[in-house]
Scaffold this motif. Structure first.
Motif, mmCIF file in Angstrom:
data_model
loop_
_atom_site.group_PDB
_atom_site.id
_atom_site.type_symbol
_atom_site.label_atom_id
_atom_site.label_comp_id
_atom_site.label_asym_id
_atom_site.label_seq_id
_atom_site.Cartn_x
_atom_site.Cartn_y
_atom_site.Cartn_z
ATOM 1 N N ASP A 196 39.130 42.960 41.698
ATOM 2 C CA ASP A 196 39.985 42.688 40.544
ATOM 3 C C ASP A 196 40.008 43.924 39.654
ATOM 4 O O ASP A 196 39.069 44.714 39.644
ATOM 5 C CB ASP A 196 39.470 41.484 39.749
ATOM 6 N N GLY A 204 42.442 40.189 43.461
ATOM 7 C CA GLY A 204 42.780 39.469 42.230
ATOM 8 C C GLY A 204 41.856 38.268 42.085
ATOM 9 O O GLY A 204 42.264 37.173 41.707
ATOM 10 N N LEU A 235 46.239 35.883 45.517
ATOM 11 C CA LEU A 235 46.964 34.787 44.858
ATOM 12 C C LEU A 235 47.335 35.192 43.434
ATOM 13 O O LEU A 235 46.468 35.456 42.596
ATOM 14 C CB LEU A 235 46.094 33.528 44.841
ATOM 15 N N SER A 264 42.350 48.362 41.988
ATOM 16 C CA SER A 264 43.718 47.868 41.917
ATOM 17 C C SER A 264 44.219 47.495 43.310
ATOM 18 O O SER A 264 43.890 48.171 44.298
ATOM 19 C CB SER A 264 44.637 48.931 41.302
ATOM 20 N N CYS A 265 45.035 46.449 43.339
ATOM 21 C CA CYS A 265 45.500 45.915 44.622
ATOM 22 C C CYS A 265 46.358 46.901 45.410
ATOM 23 O O CYS A 265 46.579 46.701 46.597
ATOM 24 C CB CYS A 265 46.255 44.611 44.399
HETATM 25 C C1 LIG Z 1 47.006 35.070 37.503
HETATM 26 S S1 LIG Z 1 45.384 35.753 37.721
HETATM 27 C C2 LIG Z 1 45.007 35.083 39.332
HETATM 28 C C3 LIG Z 1 43.527 34.926 39.541
HETATM 29 C C4 LIG Z 1 43.160 34.204 40.837
HETATM 30 N N1 LIG Z 1 43.636 34.896 42.017
HETATM 31 C C5 LIG Z 1 43.710 32.805 40.776
HETATM 32 O O1 LIG Z 1 44.662 32.517 41.527
HETATM 33 O O2 LIG Z 1 43.218 32.008 39.953
HETATM 34 C C6 LIG Z 1 45.759 37.447 38.077
HETATM 35 C C7 LIG Z 1 44.523 38.277 38.367
HETATM 36 O O3 LIG Z 1 44.938 39.552 38.862
HETATM 37 C C8 LIG Z 1 44.181 40.559 38.233
HETATM 38 N N2 LIG Z 1 44.976 41.795 38.309
HETATM 39 C C9 LIG Z 1 46.033 42.164 37.567
HETATM 40 N N3 LIG Z 1 46.527 43.334 37.989
HETATM 41 C C10 LIG Z 1 45.766 43.712 39.047
HETATM 42 C C11 LIG Z 1 45.778 44.819 39.931
HETATM 43 N N4 LIG Z 1 46.683 45.798 39.808
HETATM 44 N N5 LIG Z 1 44.861 44.879 40.907
HETATM 45 C C12 LIG Z 1 43.922 43.904 41.044
HETATM 46 N N6 LIG Z 1 43.849 42.831 40.232
HETATM 47 C C13 LIG Z 1 44.766 42.730 39.252
HETATM 48 C C14 LIG Z 1 43.919 40.033 36.844
HETATM 49 O O4 LIG Z 1 42.819 40.663 36.217
HETATM 50 C C15 LIG Z 1 43.669 38.560 37.140
HETATM 51 O O5 LIG Z 1 42.319 38.316 37.452
#
Ligand SMILES: C[S@@+](CC[C@H](N)C(=O)[O-])C[C@H]1O[C@@H](n2cnc3c(N)ncnc32)[C@H](O)[C@@H]1O
Length: 219
Positions: A103, A80, A141, A124-125
């Protein structure tokens, strides 16, 4: 594993909860959950309202490096990672650290910090495109709660699978019904959120052995 606040030196976000609660519609939420321009750099109704590098992650990166005793040559994954702000700052805090970001957002990755480019992958995570036991620290995070509960369990199992050391996550929680109400008014994209006891049950179910902290939205 322990509750651990390594994000205490981040500035507090400004949030107009009442305005968000009024503006929120199913169409707006659907657009936010695409994690494209609207979510990062569109109006505050859709998400960040402008996600730009301002150095706020520098002290957090220093605290993560110090707490986990990270050294040059070790490998860190930031799940993410968005535009790679923490990836960039971890590398600056510990020269020689091999940091990779992941991400789901094509928009964020294609607008990443130049220092992080070439280190970021789309995925995806809950299905990490990495071999077993290849990272010395896995960070996530404010990301896994974008999945439903079953997806969160899958994601935490993935953190355990690709890691060979600790993990560190931040997830959405609340301690009182009042805090929960504020959270529900504010939240756009989180599909799973719970009281700490609910999260601890998820951690146990997934066999998650990492550290965590909560995002609690203040009124
Ligand atoms: C609230 S932001 C947090 C970004 C960073 N970690 C921070 O704390 O500033 C959520 C992030 O998760 C990503 N995201 C959403 N669903 C996801 C998934 N299934 N797998 C990976 N990334 C994902 C979004 O694109 C976004 O960049």
């Amino acid at each position: 594993m322990a509750e651990l606040d390594l994000l205490g030196r981040l500035p507090r976000s400004r949030r107009n909860i009442a305005a968000r609660a009024t503006a929120k519609t199913p169409e707006l939420v659907e657009r936010a959950m695409r994690f494209e321009f609207d979510y990062f750099d569109g109006s505050r109704d859709y998400g960040y309202g402008g996600y730009r590098y301002d150095g706020r992650w520098v002290p957090v990166a220093q605290d993560i490096v110090a707490h986990y005793g990270l050294r040059a040559g070790q490998r860190v994954l930031d799940v993410g990672c968005a535009k790679g702000f923490l990836v960039k700052d971890l590398m600056a805090a510990c020269p020689g650290l091999d940091v990779v970001g992941l991400d789901i957002s094509h928009y964020a990755l294609s607008h990443a910090e130049p220092e992080a480019r070439g280190r970021l992958v789309r995925g995806s995570c809950d299905l990490l495109p990495f071999a077993d036991s290849v990272f010395d620290l896995v960070i996530g995070l404010d990301v896994i709660h974008n999945l439903d509960r079953a997806g969160v369990v899958r994601a935490l199992k993935e953190f355990e699978r690709v890691g060979r050391g600790p993990s560190y996550i931040r997830v959405d929680s609340y301690h009182t019904p009042e805090q929960r109400a504020v959270f529900v008014d504010w939240v756009l994209t989180a599909r799973f959120h719970d009281y700490p006891q609910g999260w601890e049950a998820v951690f146990a179910e997934a066999g998650f052995r990492g550290d965590w902290t909560w995002t609690v939205i203040a009124a």
